[in-house]
Design an enzyme around this catalytic site. Structure first.
Site, PDB file in Angstrom:
ATOM      1  CD  GLU A 143      22.519  40.308  -7.796  1.00 29.89           C
ATOM      2  OE1 GLU A 143      21.778  41.309  -7.786  1.00 29.89           O
ATOM      3  OE2 GLU A 143      23.007  39.823  -8.843  1.00 29.89           O
ATOM      4  CD  GLU A 240      20.845  44.505 -11.901  1.00 25.56           C
ATOM      5  OE1 GLU A 240      21.413  43.730 -12.693  1.00 25.56           O
ATOM      6  OE2 GLU A 240      20.634  44.222 -10.708  1.00 25.56           O
TER       7      GLU A 240
END
Length: 261
Positions: A143, A240
């Site tokens: 990520e 998130e």
């Protein structure tokens, strides 16, 4: 239609962690993700998933001493054994929770470190992890994260992630594309999602600025949800974000979507 997973590290923080599974289901989520499962027994987490009919979408490999500010150890030459032990531990949890993808937070570059050495360590660690996860039919993700929220984070752009994937030469390494982080670092979200879709295994969201829920900032999320459908993204979208008030009060954007669970 988008499938939304509640990130239980960020959402429903007004209640104890194990109570957040029921809250996510009550709010209409079909899946959950969170940073780490390791403070809980596997059976406790499995029980919550089964009781509420939820899919475990994602969690991270162990990332060092989080409380002390570490954000991953995969680039650190003196932590290779610890990283590899963490891969085995993560696989154990993922198998118990039937989680089919794990994210690797690569870490913050130490001051004055040799960037080329860090990159070589990362490549070797990712080769090891990708192979180990492939044997269990679990995907490995990396990520890119913005360097405003996490100064010095080693992996911070989409093109860098794609180059790492090319260098690792594994068919079991993918991008976790966080729209919020990449809006901060590079923008042009819709075209990047479309261009790199074959390499993207998971998408996460938050609005910018503030990292709050969709509709509180500059990102046109209704357009992006339609765009993801149109380009053929069929994975989960992890929510998130930091609720501006309470989680439930901020879920109007979610109720407005027509989605599958």
């Amino acid at each position: 239609m988008p499938k939304f997973a509640a990130n239980l590290t960020m959402l429903f923080g007004e209640m104890p962690f194990l109570d957040r599974f029921a809250a996510a289901k009550a709010a209409g989520f079909g899946g959950v993700e969170y940073l780490f499962p390791y403070d809980f027994d596997k059976a406790e987490l499995r029980e919550q998933l089964d009781e509420h009919g939820l899919s475990q979408v994602l969690h991270n490999l162990p990332a060092g001493n989080w409380a002390a500010g570490e954000r991953g150890i995969a680039i650190l030459p003196d932590r290779v054994d610890e990283f590899r032990d963490g891969v085995a531990r993560a696989i154990g949890y993922a198998k118990a929770l039937e989680c089919r993808q794990l994210n690797c937070l690569v870490g913050i570059a130490p001051r004055d470190a040799d960037i080329f050495e860090l990159n070589e360590v990362l490549l070797e660690n990712l080769r090891f992890a990708a192979d180990a996860l492939a044997r269990e039919r679990i995907r490995l993700l990396i990520e890119p994260i913005n360097t405003i929220d996490i100064p010095g984070f080693f992996l911070n752009r989409t093109d860098q992630a794609l180059q790492i994937i090319a260098d690792v030469r594994s068919s079991n390494l993918f991008v976790q594309y966080d729209i919020y982080h990449m809006q901060v670092m590079e923008g042009d979200i819709a075209r990047r999602l479309q261009r790199h879709l074959p390499h993207i295994a998971h998408v996460q969201l938050a609005d910018n600025p503030g990292r709050n829920e969709p509709g509180t900032g500059e990102i046109n999320y209704p357009f992006l949800f339609r765009h993801l459908d149109a380009i053929g993204y069929r994975g989960w979208i992890g929510c998130e974000y930091k609720p501006r008030t309470s989680t439930v009060e901020g879920l109007g954007w979610h109720a407005a979507q027509t989605f599958e669970t």
